[in-house]
Design a protein around this motif. Structure first.
Motif, PDB file in Angstrom:
ATOM      1  N   PHE A  65       0.838  -1.194   0.000  1.00 45.19           N
ATOM      2  CA  PHE A  65       0.000   0.000   0.000  1.00 45.19           C
ATOM      3  C   PHE A  65       0.876   1.248   0.000  1.00 45.19           C
ATOM      4  CE2 PHE A  65      -2.386  -3.445   1.767  1.00 45.19           C
ATOM      5  CZ  PHE A  65      -3.687  -3.264   1.337  1.00 45.19           C
ATOM      6  N   ASP A  66       0.444   2.245  -0.778  1.00 46.13           N
ATOM      7  CA  ASP A  66       1.178   3.512  -0.851  1.00 46.13           C
ATOM      8  C   ASP A  66       0.182   4.660  -0.883  1.00 46.13           C
ATOM      9  OD1 ASP A  66       3.324   5.307  -1.121  1.00 46.13           O
ATOM     10  OD2 ASP A  66       3.132   5.313  -3.292  1.00 46.13           O
ATOM     11  N   ILE A  67       0.553   5.802  -0.300  1.00 47.34           N
ATOM     12  CA  ILE A  67      -0.263   7.011  -0.288  1.00 47.34           C
ATOM     13  C   ILE A  67       0.384   8.042  -1.198  1.00 47.34           C
ATOM     14  CG2 ILE A  67      -1.290   8.821   1.147  1.00 47.34           C
ATOM     15  CD1 ILE A  67      -2.261   6.043   1.886  1.00 47.34           C
ATOM     16  N   SER A  68      -0.442   8.760  -1.968  1.00 43.06           N
ATOM     17  CA  SER A  68       0.081   9.809  -2.844  1.00 43.06           C
ATOM     18  C   SER A  68      -0.785  11.049  -2.714  1.00 43.06           C
ATOM     19  CB  SER A  68       0.097   9.340  -4.306  1.00 43.06           C
ATOM     20  OG  SER A  68       0.606  10.359  -5.152  1.00 43.06           O
ATOM     21  N   ASN A  69      -0.142  12.215  -2.473  1.00 43.76           N
ATOM     22  CA  ASN A  69      -0.851  13.494  -2.437  1.00 43.76           C
ATOM     23  C   ASN A  69       0.162  14.626  -2.561  1.00 43.76           C
ATOM     24  OD1 ASN A  69      -0.235  14.806   0.360  1.00 43.76           O
ATOM     25  ND2 ASN A  69      -0.659  12.657   0.834  1.00 43.76           N
ATOM     26  N   ILE A  70      -0.328  15.810  -2.847  1.00 41.85           N
ATOM     27  CA  ILE A  70       0.499  17.014  -2.825  1.00 41.85           C
ATOM     28  C   ILE A  70      -0.117  17.964  -1.812  1.00 41.85           C
ATOM     29  CG2 ILE A  70       1.338  19.005  -4.113  1.00 41.85           C
ATOM     30  CD1 ILE A  70       1.402  17.331  -6.593  1.00 41.85           C
ATOM     31  N   GLN A  71       0.539  18.075  -0.641  1.00 38.61           N
ATOM     32  CA  GLN A  71       0.049  18.908   0.458  1.00 38.61           C
ATOM     33  C   GLN A  71      -1.410  18.570   0.799  1.00 38.61           C
ATOM     34  OE1 GLN A  71       0.862  22.931  -0.868  1.00 38.61           O
ATOM     35  NE2 GLN A  71       2.964  22.829  -0.141  1.00 38.61           N
ATOM     36  N   GLY A  72      -1.715  17.299   0.738  1.00 38.49           N
ATOM     37  CA  GLY A  72      -3.047  16.833   1.118  1.00 38.49           C
ATOM     38  C   GLY A  72      -4.081  16.887   0.014  1.00 38.49           C
ATOM     39  N   ALA A  73      -3.759  17.500  -1.125  1.00 34.92           N
ATOM     40  CA  ALA A  73      -4.738  17.628  -2.208  1.00 34.92           C
ATOM     41  C   ALA A  73      -4.807  16.335  -3.018  1.00 34.92           C
ATOM     42  CB  ALA A  73      -4.368  18.794  -3.118  1.00 34.92           C
ATOM     43  N   GLU A  74      -6.038  15.962  -3.406  1.00 34.37           N
ATOM     44  CA  GLU A  74      -6.276  14.758  -4.219  1.00 34.37           C
ATOM     45  C   GLU A  74      -5.561  13.545  -3.614  1.00 34.37           C
ATOM     46  OE1 GLU A  74      -8.448  14.897  -6.310  1.00 34.37           O
ATOM     47  OE2 GLU A  74      -8.507  16.842  -7.287  1.00 34.37           O
ATOM     48  N   ALA A  75      -5.693  13.349  -2.315  1.00 34.41           N
ATOM     49  CA  ALA A  75      -5.015  12.237  -1.656  1.00 34.41           C
ATOM     50  C   ALA A  75      -5.621  10.912  -2.111  1.00 34.41           C
ATOM     51  CB  ALA A  75      -5.118  12.370  -0.138  1.00 34.41           C
ATOM     52  N   VAL A  76      -4.753   9.998  -2.526  1.00 32.38           N
ATOM     53  CA  VAL A  76      -5.194   8.688  -3.003  1.00 32.38           C
ATOM     54  C   VAL A  76      -4.260   7.622  -2.438  1.00 32.38           C
ATOM     55  CG1 VAL A  76      -6.123   9.645  -5.152  1.00 32.38           C
ATOM     56  CG2 VAL A  76      -3.774   8.794  -5.094  1.00 32.38           C
ATOM     57  N   ALA A  77      -4.653   6.372  -2.603  1.00 33.99           N
ATOM     58  CA  ALA A  77      -3.824   5.255  -2.173  1.00 33.99           C
ATOM     59  C   ALA A  77      -3.908   4.145  -3.206  1.00 33.99           C
ATOM     60  CB  ALA A  77      -4.267   4.737  -0.809  1.00 33.99           C
ATOM     61  N   SER A  78      -2.876   3.332  -3.218  1.00 30.88           N
ATOM     62  CA  SER A  78      -2.849   2.189  -4.130  1.00 30.88           C
ATOM     63  C   SER A  78      -2.647   0.911  -3.343  1.00 30.88           C
ATOM     64  CB  SER A  78      -1.719   2.333  -5.156  1.00 30.88           C
ATOM     65  OG  SER A  78      -0.452   2.244  -4.501  1.00 30.88           O
ATOM     66  N   ILE A  97      -8.883   8.942  -0.659  1.00 34.45           N
ATOM     67  CA  ILE A  97      -8.930   9.143   0.776  1.00 34.45           C
ATOM     68  C   ILE A  97     -10.175   9.958   1.115  1.00 34.45           C
ATOM     69  CG2 ILE A  97      -7.705  10.034   2.784  1.00 34.45           C
ATOM     70  CD1 ILE A  97      -6.371   7.655   1.366  1.00 34.45           C
ATOM     71  N   ARG A  98     -10.990   9.461   2.055  1.00 35.63           N
ATOM     72  CA  ARG A  98     -12.285  10.071   2.335  1.00 35.63           C
ATOM     73  C   ARG A  98     -12.318  10.864   3.644  1.00 35.63           C
ATOM     74  NH1 ARG A  98     -15.825   4.578   1.377  1.00 35.63           N
ATOM     75  NH2 ARG A  98     -15.631   4.404  -0.905  1.00 35.63           N
ATOM     76  N   THR A  99     -11.619  10.395   4.654  1.00 38.55           N
ATOM     77  CA  THR A  99     -11.832  10.932   6.003  1.00 38.55           C
ATOM     78  C   THR A  99     -10.714  11.831   6.497  1.00 38.55           C
ATOM     79  OG1 THR A  99     -10.765   9.009   7.039  1.00 38.55           O
ATOM     80  CG2 THR A  99     -13.125   8.851   6.595  1.00 38.55           C
ATOM     81  N   VAL A 100      -9.661  12.012   5.724  1.00 36.36           N
ATOM     82  CA  VAL A 100      -8.481  12.748   6.192  1.00 36.36           C
ATOM     83  C   VAL A 100      -8.404  14.095   5.496  1.00 36.36           C
ATOM     84  CG1 VAL A 100      -5.973  12.704   6.426  1.00 36.36           C
ATOM     85  CG2 VAL A 100      -7.276  10.576   6.578  1.00 36.36           C
ATOM     86  N   THR A 101      -8.194  15.143   6.276  1.00 36.11           N
ATOM     87  CA  THR A 101      -8.007  16.486   5.736  1.00 36.11           C
ATOM     88  C   THR A 101      -6.550  16.888   5.894  1.00 36.11           C
ATOM     89  OG1 THR A 101     -10.264  17.090   6.358  1.00 36.11           O
ATOM     90  CG2 THR A 101      -8.745  18.887   5.878  1.00 36.11           C
ATOM     91  N   GLY A 102      -5.945  17.345   4.805  1.00 37.65           N
ATOM     92  CA  GLY A 102      -4.552  17.756   4.869  1.00 37.65           C
ATOM     93  C   GLY A 102      -3.605  16.591   4.664  1.00 37.65           C
ATOM     94  N   PRO A 103      -2.294  16.892   4.632  1.00 40.88           N
ATOM     95  CA  PRO A 103      -1.282  15.864   4.348  1.00 40.88           C
ATOM     96  C   PRO A 103      -0.940  15.038   5.582  1.00 40.88           C
ATOM     97  CG  PRO A 103      -0.229  18.004   4.599  1.00 40.88           C
ATOM     98  CD  PRO A 103      -1.701  18.244   4.732  1.00 40.88           C
ATOM     99  N   ASP A 104      -1.732  14.014   5.857  1.00 41.81           N
ATOM    100  CA  ASP A 104      -1.511  13.136   7.007  1.00 41.81           C
ATOM    101  C   ASP A 104      -1.408  11.702   6.498  1.00 41.81           C
ATOM    102  OD1 ASP A 104      -1.561  11.644   9.336  1.00 41.81           O
ATOM    103  OD2 ASP A 104      -3.021  12.929  10.333  1.00 41.81           O
ATOM    104  N   ASP A 105      -0.190  11.284   6.179  1.00 41.54           N
ATOM    105  CA  ASP A 105       0.010   9.940   5.622  1.00 41.54           C
ATOM    106  C   ASP A 105      -0.353   8.843   6.617  1.00 41.54           C
ATOM    107  OD1 ASP A 105       0.810  11.055   3.286  1.00 41.54           O
ATOM    108  OD2 ASP A 105       2.898  10.401   3.381  1.00 41.54           O
ATOM    109  N   PHE A 106      -0.139   9.101   7.916  1.00 42.83           N
ATOM    110  CA  PHE A 106      -0.431   8.069   8.910  1.00 42.83           C
ATOM    111  C   PHE A 106      -1.937   7.790   8.952  1.00 42.83           C
ATOM    112  CE2 PHE A 106       3.407   9.756  11.505  1.00 42.83           C
ATOM    113  CZ  PHE A 106       4.267   9.286  10.531  1.00 42.83           C
TER     114      PHE A 106
END
Length: 284
Positions: A65-78, A97-106
């Motif tokens: 699993f990997d997370i991808s976003n730019i400063q929390g925008a359009e956050a997605v995972a694979s 990503i549905r429930t997270v606001t901002g760049p929070d990879d954890f």
């Protein structure tokens, strides 16, 4: 027109057909040998990996699993899947990503891992009750090993989510990008592995594939968002008209090339608004 099939019985043409058949058989045999070698190599890599990580058995199915976003925008995972040491693209999955606001990879990792294993548990229950077939299910197969792209923070988030969904027994590790250090739950120091280890190379391959798949999805969403924002620059085009335009034409390219009459015929549009859209893309 009519098709004629000739079957030569002697001479040069017959020899050509026989030669083509022999060549085809040779290519098939070479491919079978190559495939067997790849399977053997994949099996050996998994044996090495199991020994290095102290796993009770060889992991047949690996998920990363990997997370991808730019400063929390359009956050997605694979989620990518390797079976027998080889990628299974038909098993890949991607998430918004549905429930997270901002760049929070954890938190993003916790959400995605939780959704994956919750969905897997629900599908397995439905299959056992005869209400869902394995063909219709997309998450019922559980991995023998989970890898997350990241260090201790991402690993802790994944462990928490898996335990909550009743899958805490599945081995999980985190592979940090910077120095390719492998972390295991409950251990402060990284797992000791040789840089030339076949097991580490396998984990690097699946991690890199997960990263590629996540970044590709993120770029697709970002491009779509940026194209849609073009319509925000046109006077008289608000949220309702923008939605109707995309419903009618599907893509920004189709909107930009549409005739004036077709633009005006879209529900909610009028001649003046259609003219604004038409002129905007022609001037651009």
């Amino acid at each position: 027109g009519p098709v004629k099939v000739a079957v030569p019985r002697r001479g040069e043409k017959k020899q050509l057909v026989e030669m083509a058949g022999k060549n085809a058989l040779l290519v098939l045999q070479e491919e079978e040998v190559s495939r067997a070698a790849r399977l053997d190599r994949g099996a050996r890599d998994l044996e090495v990996l199991a020994a290095e990580l102290g796993l009770p058995e060889i992991p047949a199915r690996l998920e990363c699993f990997d997370i991808s976003n730019i400063q929390g925008a359009e956050a997605v995972a694979s989620m990518v899947v390797f079976e027998a040491g080889r990628p299974r693209p038909d098993q890949y999955r991607r998430f918004k990503i549905r429930t997270v606001t901002g760049p929070d990879d954890f938190a993003s990792m916790r959400e995605v891992i939780g959704r994956r294993f919750r969905r897997g548990r629900e599908e397995r229950e439905l299959i056992a009750a005869g209400r869902l077939s394995t063909r219709e299910a997309g998450f019922h197969q559980l991995p023998d090993l989970v890898l997350v792209d990241g260090g201790k923070g991402q690993l802790a988030a994944a462990c928490e989510a898996m335990t909550r969904e009743g899958c805490g027994h599945i081995p999980v590790f985190g592979l940090a990008k910077e120095e390719d250090l492998l972390f295991a739950p409950g251990r402060r120091e990284p797992v000791g592995q040789s840089r030339d280890s076949a097991g580490l190379r396998l984990l690097q391959r699946i991690r890199d594939e997960a990263h590629r798949f996540a970044v590709t999805y993120h770029r697709q969403l970002r491009t779509k968002r940026n194209l849609k924002s073009l319509l925000d620059e046109i006077e008289g085009i608000g949220a309702v008209r923008k939605r109707e335009l995309f419903k009618a034409f599907q893509t920004i390219e189709a909107i930009s090339q549409a005739p004036l009459e077709e633009l005006a015929a879209v529900p909610g549009m009028n001649t003046q608004a259609a003219r604004s859209v038409y002129d905007f893309f022609r001037s651009s």
